[in-house]
Design a protein around this motif. Structure first.
Motif, PDB file in Angstrom:
ATOM      1  N   PRO A  15       0.799  -1.208   0.000  1.00  0.00           N
ATOM      2  CA  PRO A  15       0.000   0.000   0.000  1.00  0.00           C
ATOM      3  C   PRO A  15       0.841   1.270   0.000  1.00  0.00           C
ATOM      4  CG  PRO A  15       0.103  -0.792   2.212  1.00  0.00           C
ATOM      5  CD  PRO A  15       0.891  -1.743   1.339  1.00  0.00           C
ATOM      6  N   PHE A  16       2.144   1.140   0.064  1.00  0.00           N
ATOM      7  CA  PHE A  16       3.021   2.310   0.056  1.00  0.00           C
ATOM      8  C   PHE A  16       3.561   2.540  -1.339  1.00  0.00           C
ATOM      9  CE2 PHE A  16       3.075   2.596   4.550  1.00  0.00           C
ATOM     10  CZ  PHE A  16       3.033   1.306   5.019  1.00  0.00           C
ATOM     11  N   GLY A  17       3.878   3.732  -1.689  1.00  0.00           N
ATOM     12  CA  GLY A  17       4.492   4.020  -2.965  1.00  0.00           C
ATOM     13  C   GLY A  17       5.989   4.143  -2.826  1.00  0.00           C
ATOM     14  N   GLN A  18       6.574   3.367  -1.937  1.00  0.00           N
ATOM     15  CA  GLN A  18       7.994   3.494  -1.626  1.00  0.00           C
ATOM     16  C   GLN A  18       8.696   2.166  -1.840  1.00  0.00           C
ATOM     17  OE1 GLN A  18       7.797   4.680   2.422  1.00  0.00           O
ATOM     18  NE2 GLN A  18       6.721   6.573   1.995  1.00  0.00           N
ATOM     19  N   GLY A  19       9.954   2.146  -1.505  1.00  0.00           N
ATOM     20  CA  GLY A  19      10.745   0.920  -1.612  1.00  0.00           C
ATOM     21  C   GLY A  19      10.336  -0.116  -0.587  1.00  0.00           C
ATOM     22  N   VAL A  20      11.040  -1.213  -0.571  1.00  0.00           N
ATOM     23  CA  VAL A  20      10.656  -2.346   0.274  1.00  0.00           C
ATOM     24  C   VAL A  20      11.217  -2.263   1.688  1.00  0.00           C
ATOM     25  CG1 VAL A  20      10.291  -3.915  -1.642  1.00  0.00           C
ATOM     26  CG2 VAL A  20      12.552  -3.741  -0.614  1.00  0.00           C
ATOM     27  N   THR A  21      12.052  -1.274   1.991  1.00  0.00           N
ATOM     28  CA  THR A  21      12.597  -1.175   3.341  1.00  0.00           C
ATOM     29  C   THR A  21      11.614  -0.470   4.257  1.00  0.00           C
ATOM     30  OG1 THR A  21      14.323  -0.095   2.069  1.00  0.00           O
ATOM     31  CG2 THR A  21      14.964  -1.071   4.085  1.00  0.00           C
ATOM     32  N   ARG A  22      11.143  -1.204   5.228  1.00  0.00           N
ATOM     33  CA  ARG A  22      10.177  -0.637   6.172  1.00  0.00           C
ATOM     34  C   ARG A  22      10.495  -1.140   7.566  1.00  0.00           C
ATOM     35  NH1 ARG A  22       6.462  -2.937   2.246  1.00  0.00           N
ATOM     36  NH2 ARG A  22       6.197  -1.367   0.652  1.00  0.00           N
ATOM     37  N   ASN A  23      10.117  -0.368   8.563  1.00  0.00           N
ATOM     38  CA  ASN A  23      10.262  -0.858   9.927  1.00  0.00           C
ATOM     39  C   ASN A  23       9.013  -1.653  10.300  1.00  0.00           C
ATOM     40  OD1 ASN A  23       8.222   0.916  10.941  1.00  0.00           O
ATOM     41  ND2 ASN A  23       9.720   2.575  11.023  1.00  0.00           N
ATOM     42  N   SER A  24       9.019  -2.239  11.471  1.00  0.00           N
ATOM     43  CA  SER A  24       7.913  -3.126  11.853  1.00  0.00           C
ATOM     44  C   SER A  24       6.585  -2.372  11.988  1.00  0.00           C
ATOM     45  CB  SER A  24       8.239  -3.875  13.139  1.00  0.00           C
ATOM     46  OG  SER A  24       8.475  -2.963  14.193  1.00  0.00           O
ATOM     47  N   ALA A  25       6.623  -1.110  12.408  1.00  0.00           N
ATOM     48  CA  ALA A  25       5.385  -0.334  12.519  1.00  0.00           C
ATOM     49  C   ALA A  25       4.799  -0.070  11.130  1.00  0.00           C
ATOM     50  CB  ALA A  25       5.642   0.987  13.238  1.00  0.00           C
ATOM     51  N   GLU A  26       5.646   0.239  10.155  1.00  0.00           N
ATOM     52  CA  GLU A  26       5.163   0.459   8.785  1.00  0.00           C
ATOM     53  C   GLU A  26       4.640  -0.840   8.180  1.00  0.00           C
ATOM     54  OE1 GLU A  26       8.753   2.110   7.216  1.00  0.00           O
ATOM     55  OE2 GLU A  26       7.923   4.124   7.181  1.00  0.00           O
ATOM     56  N   GLU A  27       5.299  -1.947   8.491  1.00  0.00           N
ATOM     57  CA  GLU A  27       4.856  -3.253   8.002  1.00  0.00           C
ATOM     58  C   GLU A  27       3.465  -3.586   8.551  1.00  0.00           C
ATOM     59  OE1 GLU A  27       5.403  -6.648   5.676  1.00  0.00           O
ATOM     60  OE2 GLU A  27       6.711  -4.927   5.837  1.00  0.00           O
ATOM     61  N   ALA A  28       3.274  -3.371   9.848  1.00  0.00           N
ATOM     62  CA  ALA A  28       1.973  -3.636  10.469  1.00  0.00           C
ATOM     63  C   ALA A  28       0.905  -2.716   9.895  1.00  0.00           C
ATOM     64  CB  ALA A  28       2.072  -3.464  11.984  1.00  0.00           C
ATOM     65  N   ASP A  29       1.262  -1.458   9.645  1.00  0.00           N
ATOM     66  CA  ASP A  29       0.306  -0.523   9.053  1.00  0.00           C
ATOM     67  C   ASP A  29      -0.069  -0.952   7.640  1.00  0.00           C
ATOM     68  OD1 ASP A  29      -1.265   1.860   9.238  1.00  0.00           O
ATOM     69  OD2 ASP A  29       0.186   2.853   7.931  1.00  0.00           O
ATOM     70  N   GLY A  30       0.907  -1.433   6.871  1.00  0.00           N
ATOM     71  CA  GLY A  30       0.638  -1.929   5.528  1.00  0.00           C
ATOM     72  C   GLY A  30      -0.303  -3.121   5.538  1.00  0.00           C
ATOM     73  N   GLN A  31      -0.078  -4.038   6.471  1.00  0.00           N
ATOM     74  CA  GLN A  31      -0.967  -5.194   6.594  1.00  0.00           C
ATOM     75  C   GLN A  31      -2.382  -4.749   6.936  1.00  0.00           C
ATOM     76  OE1 GLN A  31       0.798  -7.811   9.463  1.00  0.00           O
ATOM     77  NE2 GLN A  31       2.216  -8.688   7.970  1.00  0.00           N
ATOM     78  N   ARG A  32      -2.493  -3.799   7.835  1.00  0.00           N
ATOM     79  CA  ARG A  32      -3.811  -3.303   8.241  1.00  0.00           C
ATOM     80  C   ARG A  32      -4.529  -2.648   7.060  1.00  0.00           C
ATOM     81  NH1 ARG A  32      -5.935   1.336   9.267  1.00  0.00           N
ATOM     82  NH2 ARG A  32      -3.959   2.450   9.141  1.00  0.00           N
TER      83      ARG A  32
END
Length: 70
Positions: A15-32
């Protein structure tokens, strides 16, 4: 909504328009965000991909255990 279409669920776009490097909070937000989008469909959930772009499908499809079909 009766039907929901998620267009180009490719890694780095959904859901992000960015690269694949994310922290765990961004990962959880993406899943949500993917979960919310997918669960809005009452009857039909569609994913439209473009395999010709050389992109991999989004990790969130793996998380949701959605398989690819032609």
């Amino acid at each position: 909504f009766e039907a929901v279409a998620i267009i180009k669920p490719h890694e780095g776009l959904i859901p992000f328009g960015q690269g694949v490097t994310r922290n765990s909070a961004e990962e959880a937000d993406g899943q949500r965000l993917m979960y919310v989008a997918a669960t809005r469909a009452k009857r039909i959930l569609m994913f439209f991909t473009d395999s010709g772009e050389g992109r991999n499908h989004s990790r969130y499809l793996d998380w949701m255990e959605i398989s690819r079909s032609s």
